[in-house]
Design an enzyme around this catalytic site. Sequence first.
Site, PDB file in Angstrom:
ATOM      1  N   GLY A  17       0.796  -1.334  -0.031  1.00  0.00           N
ATOM      2  CA  GLY A  17       0.176   0.062  -0.060  1.00  0.00           C
ATOM      3  C   GLY A  17       1.067   1.301  -0.121  1.00  0.00           C
ATOM      4  N   GLY A  22       3.382   3.307   5.950  1.00  0.00           N
ATOM      5  CA  GLY A  22       4.288   2.427   4.955  1.00  0.00           C
ATOM      6  C   GLY A  22       5.310   3.511   4.182  1.00  0.00           C
ATOM      7  CB  ALA A 132       4.147   9.708   8.811  1.00  0.00           C
ATOM      8  CE  LYS A 187      -1.101   3.283  18.698  1.00  0.00           C
ATOM      9  NZ  LYS A 187      -1.153   3.030  17.305  1.00  0.00           N
ATOM     10  CG  ASN A 191      -5.565   3.477  18.789  1.00  0.00           C
ATOM     11  OD1 ASN A 191      -4.758   2.501  18.628  1.00  0.00           O
ATOM     12  ND2 ASN A 191      -5.093   4.659  18.240  1.00  0.00           N
ATOM     13  CG  ASN A 205      -5.059  13.254  17.859  1.00  0.00           C
ATOM     14  OD1 ASN A 205      -6.409  13.125  17.121  1.00  0.00           O
ATOM     15  ND2 ASN A 205      -4.237  12.713  17.647  1.00  0.00           N
ATOM     16  CB  SER A 257      -6.057   6.796  11.561  1.00  0.00           C
ATOM     17  OG  SER A 257      -6.276   6.140  12.624  1.00  0.00           O
ATOM     18  CD  GLU A 269      -7.249   0.874  11.666  1.00  0.00           C
ATOM     19  OE1 GLU A 269      -6.311  -0.320  11.664  1.00  0.00           O
ATOM     20  OE2 GLU A 269      -6.722   1.941  12.263  1.00  0.00           O
TER      21      GLU A 269
HETATM   22  O1  KPL Z   1      -3.052   6.165  16.737  1.00  0.00           O
HETATM   23  C1  KPL Z   1      -3.515   7.072  16.390  1.00  0.00           C
HETATM   24  C2  KPL Z   1      -4.162   7.207  15.214  1.00  0.00           C
HETATM   25  O2  KPL Z   1      -4.545   8.379  14.844  1.00  0.00           O
HETATM   26  O3  KPL Z   1      -4.600   6.137  14.862  1.00  0.00           O
HETATM   27  C3  KPL Z   1      -3.011   8.267  17.324  1.00  0.00           C
HETATM   28  C4  KPL Z   1      -2.250   7.897  18.445  1.00  0.00           C
HETATM   29  C5  KPL Z   1      -4.592   8.496  18.079  1.00  0.00           C
HETATM   30  C6  KPL Z   1      -2.489   9.324  16.726  1.00  0.00           C
HETATM   31  O4  KPL Z   1      -3.343  10.222  15.998  1.00  0.00           O
END
Ligand code: KPL
Length: 305
Positions: A17, A22, A132, A187, A191, A205, A257, A269
Amino acid sequence: MAPYTSAQPALSWCIVGRGAIGLLAGARLQLAGYPTRLWLKQPANLQLNFTDIQQQNKQLCLLPQQTNSPVQRLLVPVKAYDVRHAVAQLMPYLANNAQLVISHNGIVPLQPLLEQLTPEQGLWFLSTSQAAYKPAPDHVIHSGTGSSYLAKLTAASWEDDDIVAAMTVALGPLSVVADIYPLLWQKLAINVAINPLTAIENCQNGQLAAPRYQPQIEALVSEVCQVATASGYPMDISSSLAKVYQVIAATTNNFSSMQQDVQAGRQTEIDAICGYVCQQAAQLNIAAPANKQLLMRIRALTTAT
Ligand code: KPL
């Protein structure tokens, strides 16, 4: 980032991807001397503009993976719901002893993936807090320093050192851990607290530091801690909340994300994040109303768009 210096030529890496993580990994690997290829739905050269953490711009060309030479090293930084499909598509092109590194938010059962592999193929999980983003399809910016954890999910082999070395270059600083699950639960707490709320509020955020979000964040994280603890991964509410607020502060200007997925009308997700918490909670007879509510709200938002 140190260039590759071993006496052996660096083995090439194939990256699935063109997501931000990536491409960050691909740029750093290529700059360090690892031949790096992309596995894309429509194979084509990618002329990439890479802005590193010191805000230096570098121009790179990432070539598509050739299908006539077996893939030895594969990085699969795709969404949780896409991993099985991506690996299944690549199976015919993998070397017998290929090493695969998967990396995504949330938790999904890994057994089906393990069952697809031959006994000599290795599976690894990499959890990263490197940040990123892509302001354009051919531009990736390394926007926040994080770190990564890597665990091998299959039996150890002589190739392990070169995977650790490459992943250190790609997404390090890196720590190798024997069991990835304590980190995945930690994690998950982050999230669960940040991703759905930023998607619903359509905000960066940092906005979640406002006191009005505190009760909801506390309820979400407390449910994760209860479920993780009952699953054999003890988690403490106050230190987990402290980590959530550290990440909110460290990524204050980032769009999560999930916020980006919802805005772009893409699948999210949520099933691997709040959905996983709810699923595990149900099996353990634990109530998880805060996670359930956000699971429903995000599902409703994405089916409505
Ligand atoms: O993992 C993240 C995401 O955006 O998926 C965080 C840690 C919340 C950073 O934006």
